[in-house]
Scaffold this motif. Sequence first.
Motif, mmCIF file in Angstrom:
data_model
loop_
_atom_site.group_PDB
_atom_site.id
_atom_site.type_symbol
_atom_site.label_atom_id
_atom_site.label_comp_id
_atom_site.label_asym_id
_atom_site.label_seq_id
_atom_site.Cartn_x
_atom_site.Cartn_y
_atom_site.Cartn_z
ATOM 1 N N LEU A 140 -6.465 7.821 -6.723
ATOM 2 C CA LEU A 140 -5.678 6.604 -6.299
ATOM 3 C C LEU A 140 -5.347 6.972 -4.850
ATOM 4 O O LEU A 140 -5.218 5.893 -3.968
ATOM 5 N N ARG A 141 -4.955 8.230 -4.402
ATOM 6 C CA ARG A 141 -4.377 8.265 -3.360
ATOM 7 C C ARG A 141 -5.515 8.221 -2.061
ATOM 8 O O ARG A 141 -5.351 7.589 -1.136
ATOM 9 N N ALA A 142 -6.736 8.673 -2.451
ATOM 10 C CA ALA A 142 -7.752 8.650 -1.415
ATOM 11 C C ALA A 142 -8.194 6.913 -1.283
ATOM 12 O O ALA A 142 -8.494 6.447 -0.322
ATOM 13 N N TRP A 143 -7.911 6.041 -2.454
ATOM 14 C CA TRP A 143 -8.440 4.638 -2.357
ATOM 15 C C TRP A 143 -7.294 4.144 -1.508
ATOM 16 O O TRP A 143 -7.689 3.348 -0.647
ATOM 17 N N VAL A 144 -6.098 4.346 -1.578
ATOM 18 C CA VAL A 144 -4.924 3.733 -1.031
ATOM 19 C C VAL A 144 -5.187 3.773 0.542
ATOM 20 O O VAL A 144 -4.977 3.121 1.402
ATOM 21 N N ARG A 145 -5.303 5.131 0.787
ATOM 22 C CA ARG A 145 -5.599 5.437 2.316
ATOM 23 C C ARG A 145 -6.730 4.736 2.687
ATOM 24 O O ARG A 145 -6.748 4.297 4.039
ATOM 25 N N HIS A 183 -14.438 8.681 -1.362
ATOM 26 C CA HIS A 183 -14.739 9.460 -0.066
ATOM 27 C C HIS A 183 -15.686 8.739 0.628
ATOM 28 O O HIS A 183 -15.787 8.760 1.708
ATOM 29 N N ILE A 184 -16.826 8.211 -0.215
ATOM 30 C CA ILE A 184 -17.917 7.253 0.591
ATOM 31 C C ILE A 184 -17.280 6.165 1.227
ATOM 32 O O ILE A 184 -17.606 6.012 2.395
ATOM 33 N N ARG A 185 -16.275 5.494 0.747
ATOM 34 C CA ARG A 185 -15.592 4.521 0.993
ATOM 35 C C ARG A 185 -14.820 5.047 2.423
ATOM 36 O O ARG A 185 -14.909 4.201 3.612
ATOM 37 N N LEU A 186 -14.291 6.029 2.379
ATOM 38 C CA LEU A 186 -13.428 6.597 3.442
ATOM 39 C C LEU A 186 -14.308 6.760 4.651
ATOM 40 O O LEU A 186 -14.066 6.259 5.873
ATOM 41 N N ALA A 212 0.791 -1.160 -0.075
ATOM 42 C CA ALA A 212 -0.043 -0.139 0.048
ATOM 43 C C ALA A 212 0.742 1.138 -0.122
ATOM 44 O O ALA A 212 0.486 2.240 -0.376
ATOM 45 N N ARG A 213 1.979 1.193 0.889
ATOM 46 C CA ARG A 213 2.809 2.526 0.719
ATOM 47 C C ARG A 213 3.574 2.647 -0.607
ATOM 48 O O ARG A 213 3.415 3.966 -1.148
ATOM 49 N N THR A 214 3.790 1.718 -1.420
ATOM 50 C CA THR A 214 4.086 1.925 -2.934
ATOM 51 C C THR A 214 3.144 2.391 -3.584
ATOM 52 O O THR A 214 3.321 3.271 -4.610
ATOM 53 N N ALA A 215 1.992 1.565 -3.636
ATOM 54 C CA ALA A 215 0.752 2.099 -4.362
ATOM 55 C C ALA A 215 0.571 3.808 -3.971
ATOM 56 O O ALA A 215 0.418 4.538 -5.051
ATOM 57 N N PHE A 216 0.700 3.975 -2.730
ATOM 58 C CA PHE A 216 0.428 5.469 -2.612
ATOM 59 C C PHE A 216 1.372 6.299 -2.963
ATOM 60 O O PHE A 216 1.181 7.574 -3.536
ATOM 61 N N MET A 217 2.630 6.172 -3.042
ATOM 62 C CA MET A 217 3.758 6.562 -3.667
ATOM 63 C C MET A 217 3.634 6.857 -5.203
ATOM 64 O O MET A 217 3.938 8.089 -5.591
ATOM 65 N N LEU A 242 -7.667 1.768 1.777
ATOM 66 C CA LEU A 242 -7.346 0.288 2.110
ATOM 67 C C LEU A 242 -6.202 0.473 3.625
ATOM 68 O O LEU A 242 -6.399 -0.600 4.161
ATOM 69 N N GLN A 243 -5.315 1.440 3.784
ATOM 70 C CA GLN A 243 -4.667 1.277 4.488
ATOM 71 C C GLN A 243 -5.757 1.422 6.040
ATOM 72 O O GLN A 243 -5.184 0.818 7.152
ATOM 73 N N ALA A 244 -6.555 2.224 6.096
ATOM 74 C CA ALA A 244 -7.629 2.258 6.999
ATOM 75 C C ALA A 244 -8.327 0.960 7.373
ATOM 76 O O ALA A 244 -8.657 0.683 8.536
ATOM 77 N N LEU A 245 -8.602 0.373 6.302
ATOM 78 C CA LEU A 245 -9.333 -0.642 6.366
ATOM 79 C C LEU A 245 -8.336 -2.016 6.926
ATOM 80 O O LEU A 245 -8.848 -2.743 7.863
ATOM 81 N N ILE A 246 -7.055 -1.992 6.511
ATOM 82 C CA ILE A 246 -6.029 -3.028 7.024
ATOM 83 C C ILE A 246 -6.064 -2.547 8.874
ATOM 84 O O ILE A 246 -6.065 -3.591 9.509
ATOM 85 N N ALA A 247 -5.798 -1.287 9.101
ATOM 86 C CA ALA A 247 -5.827 -0.864 10.474
ATOM 87 C C ALA A 247 -7.026 -1.306 11.081
ATOM 88 O O ALA A 247 -7.137 -1.866 12.416
ATOM 89 N N TYR A 248 -8.318 -1.111 10.879
ATOM 90 C CA TYR A 248 -9.423 -1.611 11.247
ATOM 91 C C TYR A 248 -9.439 -3.161 11.620
ATOM 92 O O TYR A 248 -9.743 -3.752 12.895
ATOM 93 N N TRP A 249 -9.182 -4.004 10.572
ATOM 94 C CA TRP A 249 -9.044 -5.336 10.958
ATOM 95 C C TRP A 249 -8.036 -5.744 11.599
ATOM 96 O O TRP A 249 -8.036 -6.882 12.376
ATOM 97 N N ASP A 250 -6.980 -4.947 11.916
ATOM 98 C CA ASP A 250 -5.878 -5.217 12.729
ATOM 99 C C ASP A 250 -6.007 -4.901 13.976
ATOM 100 O O ASP A 250 -5.430 -5.260 15.097
#
Length: 455
Positions: free
Chosen positions: A235-240, A274-277, A220-225, A242-250
């Motif tokens: 793309l930046r908003a979508w990757v953020r 933004h709806i997803r965020l 995800a960090r490479t995707a954001f870069m 995904l990172q938020a989703l990983i943190a939620y499940w973690d």
Amino acid sequence: MEPEPPLFQILVNQKGWQEYDVFKRRYQEAARELADLEGPSSLATAPPPEKRQFVRWVRGEVKTAPRSEARRVLQFMFPGIPLGRLFAPASTAGTSPDLRGPTESSLEGQLDYGAEDVVMAAANESARFAARAESSNVGPHTMEQLEADIRRIVTTYPNRPVGPLFSEVRALRDRAFEFLEGRQPPQYTRDLYVAAGVLCGVLANASFDLGRYDAAETQARTAFMCGELAGHNGLRAWVRGLQALIAYWDGRPHDAVRLSEAGGNFTPEYGTAHIRLASIKARAYGQLQQASDAIAALNSADNMRNGMIAGDDLPGGMMAFPEEKQLFYASSTHLWLGGDQHLSDAEARADEAVCMFEAAPPESRRLGEMSLARMDLAMARMNRGDLDGAALQVYDVLGVNARRRTESVRKRLGQFGRHLALHPARSTPAAIAMREAIVAHQEQIPAELPPGVTQ
């Protein structure tokens, strides 16, 4: 010449667990989580390996299989890697003897791990590319083919087994990297960064589905870069997200809220990012029991849906956030908040989401997301005493997840089983049968469909 270290030594060094006390703590944490997810409860207090045993594992001095509890915990800590490979020299791990019991298969997981941990290796390759990119030979036909391949992958991803798809996406990502390292005309550079970012995002999502959160975050960090280099807000908003989703499940809801809000700083011209965020933020606030913030986030997502401009600036498929997915995120939020009204709202939204998922043609159904919506519906029904209604959803999920396993669905099944074990009707034949089916499912080797085949 010194003997080659076993794969176990390499992996514990990568994870920073080489000190016995650190490994012991991680082992005990894994045992407790595994006990919560799959049982039995006694697993949570099973003694960890002694220091001298840990040292033998690190040195590869393993002659017999660890005891059954230790085998389960180790397989949970190092998913997808058979014990025979884990304790063998790294370069020969693919042909090492199988140290497990006679009833266990020599094939585990959805990827064939050999000397190389395929998921983490792919993440490291993306990280190395990111380092090079911060310091070609493409034409319109090449870009058209690359974009067509990406559309096909993101469209079919939700319906295909994750493991076989992973290798295909990785190869396509490597091709995008090679193009970027060449001398392409300037007008294609931005499109290539977007393509590479999308593919790293797909690999991040696949790593997440395989339960490899560390690898997912690296991808995800490479995707954001790549999104940064392309200046692509979608793309930046979508990757953020995904990172938020990983943190939620973690289990890191504060991080999930922070990352969701960070994603809101990037405003796509149109689409669902933004709806997803907002929906992810609502679930995280629900996990934190911050009801007013959770409901405000749900309302924000609804308002954005009502005012959404059609289309998206990403290739759709798994990267889109359709209404049915928003509904089951809302149902999860209400389940976290609890109480009669939230329970009723959770059931209604989950039921509507399941109906919408089922309305799609079988070859394009979003199987993992539909299963998670079913688990929300099952949990809501169980909590109001409808075990038969819950069982209908659970058994459907067990059938689908046997063919397309994901870590999120596995966790939800484990959570459901844990709650069922505490339910007043836990001793009824229906409850006992459900619990036994869940345990059997969690222990079995996942079935796979060949790449490209749908059910």
